[in-house]
Design a protein around this motif. Sequence first.
Motif, mmCIF file in Angstrom:
data_model
loop_
_atom_site.group_PDB
_atom_site.id
_atom_site.type_symbol
_atom_site.label_atom_id
_atom_site.label_comp_id
_atom_site.label_asym_id
_atom_site.label_seq_id
_atom_site.Cartn_x
_atom_site.Cartn_y
_atom_site.Cartn_z
ATOM 1 N N TYR A 1 0.850 -1.196 0.000
ATOM 2 C CA TYR A 1 0.000 0.000 0.000
ATOM 3 C C TYR A 1 0.885 1.245 0.000
ATOM 4 C CZ TYR A 1 -4.070 -2.901 0.734
ATOM 5 O OH TYR A 1 -5.065 -3.835 0.578
ATOM 6 N N TRP A 2 0.560 2.152 -0.914
ATOM 7 C CA TRP A 2 1.325 3.394 -1.068
ATOM 8 C C TRP A 2 0.413 4.603 -0.918
ATOM 9 C CZ3 TRP A 2 6.490 4.615 -2.719
ATOM 10 C CH2 TRP A 2 7.346 3.508 -2.774
ATOM 11 N N LEU A 3 0.914 5.621 -0.232
ATOM 12 C CA LEU A 3 0.274 6.931 -0.188
ATOM 13 C C LEU A 3 0.820 7.721 -1.373
ATOM 14 C CD1 LEU A 3 0.949 7.472 3.586
ATOM 15 C CD2 LEU A 3 -1.305 7.061 2.604
ATOM 16 N N ILE A 4 -0.071 8.218 -2.244
ATOM 17 C CA ILE A 4 0.354 8.784 -3.526
ATOM 18 C C ILE A 4 -0.382 10.098 -3.794
ATOM 19 C CG2 ILE A 4 0.419 8.395 -6.026
ATOM 20 C CD1 ILE A 4 0.458 5.391 -5.427
ATOM 21 N N ALA A 5 0.340 11.060 -4.334
ATOM 22 C CA ALA A 5 -0.287 12.308 -4.797
ATOM 23 C C ALA A 5 0.668 13.009 -5.764
ATOM 24 C CB ALA A 5 -0.612 13.224 -3.625
ATOM 25 N N PRO A 6 0.136 13.781 -6.708
ATOM 26 C CA PRO A 6 1.011 14.637 -7.524
ATOM 27 C C PRO A 6 1.717 15.655 -6.630
ATOM 28 C CG PRO A 6 -1.193 14.468 -8.481
ATOM 29 C CD PRO A 6 -1.279 13.877 -7.116
ATOM 30 N N LEU A 7 2.819 16.197 -7.099
ATOM 31 C CA LEU A 7 3.640 17.083 -6.280
ATOM 32 C C LEU A 7 2.873 18.267 -5.685
ATOM 33 C CD1 LEU A 7 6.420 17.698 -5.131
ATOM 34 C CD2 LEU A 7 6.979 18.876 -7.268
ATOM 35 N N PRO A 8 2.001 18.975 -6.443
ATOM 36 C CA PRO A 8 1.292 20.108 -5.818
ATOM 37 C C PRO A 8 0.447 19.690 -4.619
ATOM 38 C CG PRO A 8 1.142 20.244 -8.196
ATOM 39 C CD PRO A 8 1.729 18.890 -7.891
ATOM 40 N N GLN A 9 -0.296 18.571 -4.750
ATOM 41 C CA GLN A 9 -1.086 18.097 -3.612
ATOM 42 C C GLN A 9 -0.191 17.598 -2.485
ATOM 43 O OE1 GLN A 9 -1.868 17.734 -6.813
ATOM 44 N NE2 GLN A 9 -3.960 17.006 -7.117
ATOM 45 N N TRP A 10 0.886 16.915 -2.851
ATOM 46 C CA TRP A 10 1.796 16.338 -1.848
ATOM 47 C C TRP A 10 2.402 17.430 -0.967
ATOM 48 C CZ3 TRP A 10 2.220 11.383 -0.612
ATOM 49 C CH2 TRP A 10 3.319 10.941 0.139
ATOM 50 N N ARG A 11 2.592 18.615 -1.517
ATOM 51 C CA ARG A 11 3.212 19.712 -0.772
ATOM 52 C C ARG A 11 2.242 20.399 0.188
ATOM 53 N NH1 ARG A 11 6.539 22.656 -5.696
ATOM 54 N NH2 ARG A 11 8.480 21.478 -5.497
ATOM 55 N N GLN A 12 0.960 20.156 0.050
ATOM 56 C CA GLN A 12 -0.006 20.835 0.904
ATOM 57 C C GLN A 12 0.185 20.429 2.370
ATOM 58 O OE1 GLN A 12 -4.122 21.534 -1.058
ATOM 59 N NE2 GLN A 12 -3.490 19.500 -1.701
ATOM 60 N N LYS A 13 0.052 21.391 3.259
ATOM 61 C CA LYS A 13 0.239 21.115 4.689
ATOM 62 C C LYS A 13 -0.762 20.076 5.185
ATOM 63 C CE LYS A 13 2.149 25.673 5.816
ATOM 64 N NZ LYS A 13 1.946 26.941 6.581
ATOM 65 N N LYS A 14 -2.013 20.157 4.715
ATOM 66 C CA LYS A 14 -3.030 19.235 5.205
ATOM 67 C C LYS A 14 -2.737 17.806 4.750
ATOM 68 C CE LYS A 14 -6.173 20.303 1.342
ATOM 69 N NZ LYS A 14 -7.505 20.850 0.976
ATOM 70 N N VAL A 15 -2.155 17.647 3.550
ATOM 71 C CA VAL A 15 -1.789 16.320 3.057
ATOM 72 C C VAL A 15 -0.567 15.800 3.808
ATOM 73 C CG1 VAL A 15 -0.984 15.009 1.057
ATOM 74 C CG2 VAL A 15 -2.846 16.655 0.807
#
Length: 264
Positions: free
Chosen positions: A240-254
Amino acid sequence: MKRTHLPLNGLRVFDAAARHLSFTRAADELAVTPAAVGQQIRALEDMLGVVLFRRTPKGLELTPEAEAGLPALRSGFLEFEESVRAMQVGQSSQHLTIAAPRDFIQKWLSARLADYMIANPELSIVLIAAEGVPDFTESNLDLAISLTDGAGGHEGLALGAPRFVRVGAHEAKLTANILWPGSPDPSSAGAIRVPDAGLAIEAAMSGLGTALVPALLAQADIDAGRVRAVEDGKDMPLGYWLIAPLPQWRQKKVKALVEALQAA
């Protein structure tokens, strides 16, 4: 002039120099040299075909052309600032949209999100059932959790070790091999097929046979004694991997949620 041709950097330098009526003080504000400010102003004057500043015995002075353009320019910069603030609202908002396999939501994620939301009562979460890595552009997602061999072209972190374990009931009724889509078990005669790994665990719990499933998914049922591990765990390519594009990944809430889920 087309928007793509707007000399935004030169206009920013012009605004600073016009406010201070000094290339030196404008340079201090912009963290550049006075020479760099002068170069930007000369380049802007060449592009516009106008003179913006005149040197007088008392110092710099704006030309009528410069004074005519300043109100609209400063209004435009205020609009830019408002636009940036509006775009940052999403980052600071307390709303998260997460995609994950349905069985993972049921067996693992829901309990952790409940604890996380108790600690963050202002948070709202939308869960979307999805297999594989979803299309972030179409789904407006903040984060996805997928059973995969890596983050692909996105940012990501593994959620625990990629281990599988074979589970069965304490008193099995059948010895069938319980298979599910993506199961690493080979197809075999007498197998029972179910839609996902979560239902494979439930079928094993009911005594219908044994299932090779992600250890992360089965651990709560093993700990509670609802099923037992009939073989030692084994490493597999999928996890299982936690995945997001870079803009979403950088969000504080993420970032905060990823940290909490990894610690869970």
